[in-house]
Design an enzyme around this catalytic site. Structure first.
Site, PDB file in Angstrom:
ATOM      1  N   CYS A 177      74.025  25.416  50.839  1.00  0.00           N
ATOM      2  CA  CYS A 177      74.443  25.197  49.454  1.00  0.00           C
ATOM      3  C   CYS A 177      75.951  25.032  49.344  1.00  0.00           C
ATOM      4  CB  CYS A 177      73.976  26.360  48.585  1.00  0.00           C
ATOM      5  SG  CYS A 177      74.504  26.207  46.881  1.00  0.00           S
ATOM      6  N   CYS A 235      74.512  21.840  47.545  1.00  0.00           N
ATOM      7  CA  CYS A 235      74.755  21.918  46.099  1.00  0.00           C
ATOM      8  C   CYS A 235      76.225  21.711  45.705  1.00  0.00           C
ATOM      9  CB  CYS A 235      74.331  23.268  45.548  1.00  0.00           C
ATOM     10  SG  CYS A 235      72.924  24.020  46.357  1.00  0.00           S
ATOM     11  N   LYS A 270      78.003  18.307  46.969  1.00  0.00           N
ATOM     12  CA  LYS A 270      77.286  17.208  46.287  1.00  0.00           C
ATOM     13  C   LYS A 270      77.669  17.138  44.813  1.00  0.00           C
ATOM     14  CE  LYS A 270      74.138  18.241  44.066  1.00  0.00           C
ATOM     15  NZ  LYS A 270      72.818  18.692  44.463  1.00  0.00           N
ATOM     16  N   TYR A 277      64.891  15.121  45.404  1.00  0.00           N
ATOM     17  CA  TYR A 277      66.170  15.533  44.822  1.00  0.00           C
ATOM     18  C   TYR A 277      67.340  14.803  45.479  1.00  0.00           C
ATOM     19  CZ  TYR A 277      64.334  20.059  42.936  1.00  0.00           C
ATOM     20  OH  TYR A 277      63.680  21.046  42.261  1.00  0.00           O
ATOM     21  N   GLU A 334      69.882  11.998  43.853  1.00  0.00           N
ATOM     22  CA  GLU A 334      71.260  12.413  43.557  1.00  0.00           C
ATOM     23  C   GLU A 334      72.275  11.515  44.269  1.00  0.00           C
ATOM     24  OE1 GLU A 334      70.472  17.117  42.606  1.00  0.00           O
ATOM     25  OE2 GLU A 334      71.162  16.604  44.605  1.00  0.00           O
ATOM     26  N   HIS A 388      74.927  21.248  15.039  1.00  0.00           N
ATOM     27  CA  HIS A 388      75.048  19.837  14.697  1.00  0.00           C
ATOM     28  C   HIS A 388      76.480  19.351  14.821  1.00  0.00           C
ATOM     29  CE1 HIS A 388      73.636  16.162  12.898  1.00  0.00           C
ATOM     30  NE2 HIS A 388      74.662  16.177  12.069  1.00  0.00           N
ATOM     31  N   GLU A 415      70.258  19.982  19.790  1.00  0.00           N
ATOM     32  CA  GLU A 415      69.587  20.418  18.563  1.00  0.00           C
ATOM     33  C   GLU A 415      68.201  19.789  18.424  1.00  0.00           C
ATOM     34  OE1 GLU A 415      71.249  19.069  14.741  1.00  0.00           O
ATOM     35  OE2 GLU A 415      72.307  17.491  15.819  1.00  0.00           O
TER      36      GLU A 415
HETATM   37  P1  NDP Z   1      62.171  16.562  48.798  1.00  0.00           P
HETATM   38  O1  NDP Z   1      61.116  17.362  49.437  1.00  0.00           O
HETATM   39  O2  NDP Z   1      62.600  16.858  47.409  1.00  0.00           O
HETATM   40  O3  NDP Z   1      61.806  15.034  48.853  1.00  0.00           O
HETATM   41  C1  NDP Z   1      61.485  14.399  50.052  1.00  0.00           C
HETATM   42  C2  NDP Z   1      61.222  12.936  49.766  1.00  0.00           C
HETATM   43  O4  NDP Z   1      61.062  12.265  50.983  1.00  0.00           O
HETATM   44  C3  NDP Z   1      59.966  12.714  48.949  1.00  0.00           C
HETATM   45  O5  NDP Z   1      60.219  11.662  48.052  1.00  0.00           O
HETATM   46  C4  NDP Z   1      58.949  12.306  50.011  1.00  0.00           C
HETATM   47  O6  NDP Z   1      57.987  11.411  49.541  1.00  0.00           O
HETATM   48  C5  NDP Z   1      59.832  11.563  50.992  1.00  0.00           C
HETATM   49  N1  NDP Z   1      59.324  11.551  52.357  1.00  0.00           N
HETATM   50  C6  NDP Z   1      58.949  12.596  53.109  1.00  0.00           C
HETATM   51  N2  NDP Z   1      58.579  12.182  54.326  1.00  0.00           N
HETATM   52  C7  NDP Z   1      58.723  10.846  54.334  1.00  0.00           C
HETATM   53  C8  NDP Z   1      58.492   9.841  55.308  1.00  0.00           C
HETATM   54  N3  NDP Z   1      58.044  10.143  56.507  1.00  0.00           N
HETATM   55  N4  NDP Z   1      58.747   8.565  54.969  1.00  0.00           N
HETATM   56  C9  NDP Z   1      59.199   8.253  53.746  1.00  0.00           C
HETATM   57  N5  NDP Z   1      59.435   9.157  52.776  1.00  0.00           N
HETATM   58  C10 NDP Z   1      59.206  10.439  53.070  1.00  0.00           C
HETATM   59  O7  NDP Z   1      63.378  16.675  49.835  1.00  0.00           O
HETATM   60  P2  NDP Z   1      64.916  16.406  49.725  1.00  0.00           P
HETATM   61  O8  NDP Z   1      65.317  16.016  51.094  1.00  0.00           O
HETATM   62  O9  NDP Z   1      65.273  15.503  48.599  1.00  0.00           O
HETATM   63  O10 NDP Z   1      65.477  17.848  49.375  1.00  0.00           O
HETATM   64  C11 NDP Z   1      65.107  18.982  50.147  1.00  0.00           C
HETATM   65  C12 NDP Z   1      65.019  20.222  49.310  1.00  0.00           C
HETATM   66  O11 NDP Z   1      66.323  20.656  48.973  1.00  0.00           O
HETATM   67  C13 NDP Z   1      64.311  20.020  47.991  1.00  0.00           C
HETATM   68  O12 NDP Z   1      62.932  20.294  48.095  1.00  0.00           O
HETATM   69  C14 NDP Z   1      64.993  20.982  47.090  1.00  0.00           C
HETATM   70  O13 NDP Z   1      64.273  22.182  47.058  1.00  0.00           O
HETATM   71  C15 NDP Z   1      66.349  21.198  47.683  1.00  0.00           C
HETATM   72  N6  NDP Z   1      67.367  20.524  46.888  1.00  0.00           N
HETATM   73  C16 NDP Z   1      67.595  20.927  45.609  1.00  0.00           C
HETATM   74  C17 NDP Z   1      68.551  20.307  44.841  1.00  0.00           C
HETATM   75  C18 NDP Z   1      68.786  20.744  43.446  1.00  0.00           C
HETATM   76  O14 NDP Z   1      68.295  21.806  43.054  1.00  0.00           O
HETATM   77  N7  NDP Z   1      69.503  19.975  42.624  1.00  0.00           N
HETATM   78  C19 NDP Z   1      69.349  19.218  45.357  1.00  0.00           C
HETATM   79  C20 NDP Z   1      68.999  18.835  46.699  1.00  0.00           C
HETATM   80  C21 NDP Z   1      68.052  19.476  47.421  1.00  0.00           C
HETATM   81  P3  NDP Z   1      56.647  11.905  48.786  1.00  0.00           P
HETATM   82  O15 NDP Z   1      57.074  12.432  47.464  1.00  0.00           O
HETATM   83  O16 NDP Z   1      55.834  10.678  48.712  1.00  0.00           O
HETATM   84  O17 NDP Z   1      56.083  12.965  49.671  1.00  0.00           O
END
Ligand code: NDP
Length: 460
Positions: free
Chosen positions: A43, A48, A51, A177, A181, A441, A446
């Site tokens: 983080c 976090c 980023k 996520y 982002e 307001h 709101e």
């Molecule tokens: P996520 O788990 O959120 O998303 C992973 C993405 O990758 C999904 O869209 C998934 O598709 C896709 N994916 C997975 N495997 C493949 C593949 N083999 N080929 C193509 N696409 C694939 O992971 P992130 O990496 O974005 O983030 C990791 C974690 O970090 C999050 O789960 C979150 O908890 C945390 N995080 C939180 C943030 C916040 O609170 N603002 C910011 C950044 C990270 P599909 O949906 O189809 O499975």
């Protein structure tokens, strides 16, 4: 005097591990924490915080344009990526120092080096073995990249935070996520971004109105969304560009895409390799996450795990809350199971999205009949700028007792607003409580207390 070197040994100095060690030390326990890299964890160092700083930095591009609608003349603003990266790194250095001081002030012994379990109550670090009555594993996670030809050309969010120069054309693979982002921040800085995801819309698991609204808003910001698409291979062309071969999700070939760089954001996996966990009998699941019970105990008594390494809900405040629950149980005789039901979260996309509680689909599945209120509108700010950016707010209400089950928002300041709503939902607020609240307001927020029209029931 205890026969152990330490009462508690924490492996991994990220948000969860540091909190667990400090809380335990504050209760008088003798605590060590081992860290192989810099103190702070994902983080603070790779997630976090850096980023969000880049997201804030990138948004000024739009703000400068919008300012002209308010009487400002273009000031010839220019942007320097290395300056932003340097400023961000200075803040990370400061935070690293803060973390070191917090540990020192708490009386926690910091051991630099890679830790490995040497037995159920023994940990080795940098060639020395320490005994500990209890062990907490909080080693976090690491980006996962699928094994496709040419994947070595891709980089992850780790490197994205420190690119030497901005690419002109960037492909981002994934729809979670991180993908969303980084798509927003790079697009805002003028990079031509193509977001490649296998689903129909980004952010699987979020409420459908968040997903569709965000996809629309991203398209308005010139992010090309290649949905239902997979990358088959990546190859470096003679001219240095990267060529991505694409298929649709059914496997039918599609066009190739040429870009300068490709960022993979395809999820993260728990950091459990080479820690000696299996050797002492700690159970792992299919993704390599440490299996724990509701009190964060692993399958071996005395060994606990929290945060991303357990792959429960991978969010910093959740890891911190898990740490508090664990330490309350271990050192204050008040074992508590973490409550994951109303954890708010935000996506720092542009515009951002935020959510607390159940999506409409989840609410219908759990409770059957629900009332849904949705509002989509242009904020006052954009009445002058003319920018076609919509705010979306959605309230999901349980029909029988009118308890609010979920709040979902896309729009400027959504994370700040939904944090407040999370308090209301935690307190069990009903729709009548929202309606009885006086608005401020003129604000965007709101609208939450003036939502009147139910969305018609979906036809079956
Ligand atoms: P996520 O788990 O959120 O998303 C992973 C993405 O990758 C999904 O869209 C998934 O598709 C896709 N994916 C997975 N495997 C493949 C593949 N083999 N080929 C193509 N696409 C694939 O992971 P992130 O990496 O974005 O983030 C990791 C974690 O970090 C999050 O789960 C979150 O908890 C945390 N995080 C939180 C943030 C916040 O609170 N603002 C910011 C950044 C990270 P599909 O949906 O189809 O499975």
């Amino acid at each position: 005097m205890s026969a152990f070197d330490f009462d508690l040994f924490v492996i991994g100095a990220g948000s969860g591990g540091v909190r667990a060690s400090r809380l335990a030390a504050a209760s008088g326990a003798r605590v060590a924490i081992a860290e192989e890299g810099r103190v702070g964890g994902t983080c603070v160092l790779r997630g976090c915080v850096p980023k969000k700083l880049l997201v804030i930095g990138s948004h000024f591009a739009e703000d400068f344009i919008d300012a002209q609608a308010y009487g400002w003349t273009e000031a010839g603003a220019s942007f320097d990526w290395p300056s932003l990266i340097a400023a961000k790194n200075r803040e990370l250095d400061r935070l690293h120092g803060v973390y070191l001081r917090l540990l020192a002030d708490a009386g926690v012994t910091l051991l630099q080096g890679r830790a490995k379990l040497a037995g159920p109550q023994r940990v080795s670090v940098a060639g020395r073995v320490y005994s500990a009555e209890r062990i907490v594993v909080a080693t976090g996670g690491w980006p996962f990249l699928p094994d496709i030809p040419g994947i070595g050309h891709a980089f992850t969010s780790n490197e994205a935070l420190d690119l030497a120069t901005l690419p002109k054309r960037l492909a981002i693979v994934g729809g979670g996520y991180i993908a969303v982002e980084f798509a927003g921040l790079f697009a805002a800085l003028g990079v031509a971004v193509t977001l490649i995801l296998r689903g129909a819309t980004p952010l699987r698991g979020f409420d459908e109105d968040i997903r569709s609204t965000l996809a629309e808003e991203m398209a308005k910001k010139h992010i090309v969304i290649a949905n239902r698409t997979r990358v088959v291979s990546i190859a470096r062309r003679d001219d240095g560009q990267l060529r991505l071969q694409l298929t649709d999700v059914a496997g039918a070939p599609e066009n190739a895409l040429d870009v300068d760089a490709v960022l993979y954001a395809t999820g993260r996996r728990p950091n459990t390799r080479g820690l000696g966990l299996e050797e002492v009998g700690v159970g792992l699941d299919g993704d390599g996450a440490i299996v724990v019970d509701a009190f964060s105990q692993s399958t071996v008594p005395g060994i606990y795990a929290l945060g991303d390494v357990t792959n429960r809900m991978n969010l910093t405040p959740v890891a911190i809350a898990e740490a508090r629950c664990l330490i309350d149980g271990l050192f204050h005789g008040q074992p508590r199971a973490m409550d994951y039901r109303l954890v708010p979260s935000a996506v720092f996309s542009q515009p951002p999205a935020a959510t607390v509680g159940l999506s409409e689909a989840e609410a219908r599945e759990v409770w059957g009949q629900v009332d849904v209120y949705v509002s989509k509108f242009r904020s006052l700010r954009h009445t002058l700028t003319g920018r076609d950016e919509k705010v979306m707010m959605k309230l999901v209400v349980k029909r029988d007792d009118q308890r609010v089950l979920g709040c979902h928002m896309v729009g400027a300041d959504a994370p700040e607003i939904v944090q407040g709503l999370a308090v209301a939902l935690t307190a069990g607020a009903t729709k009548a409580d929202f309606d009885g609240t006086i608005g401020i307001h003129p604000t965007v927020a709101e609208e939450w207390v003036t939502l009147r029209d139910k969305r018609p029931e979906p036809s079956l």
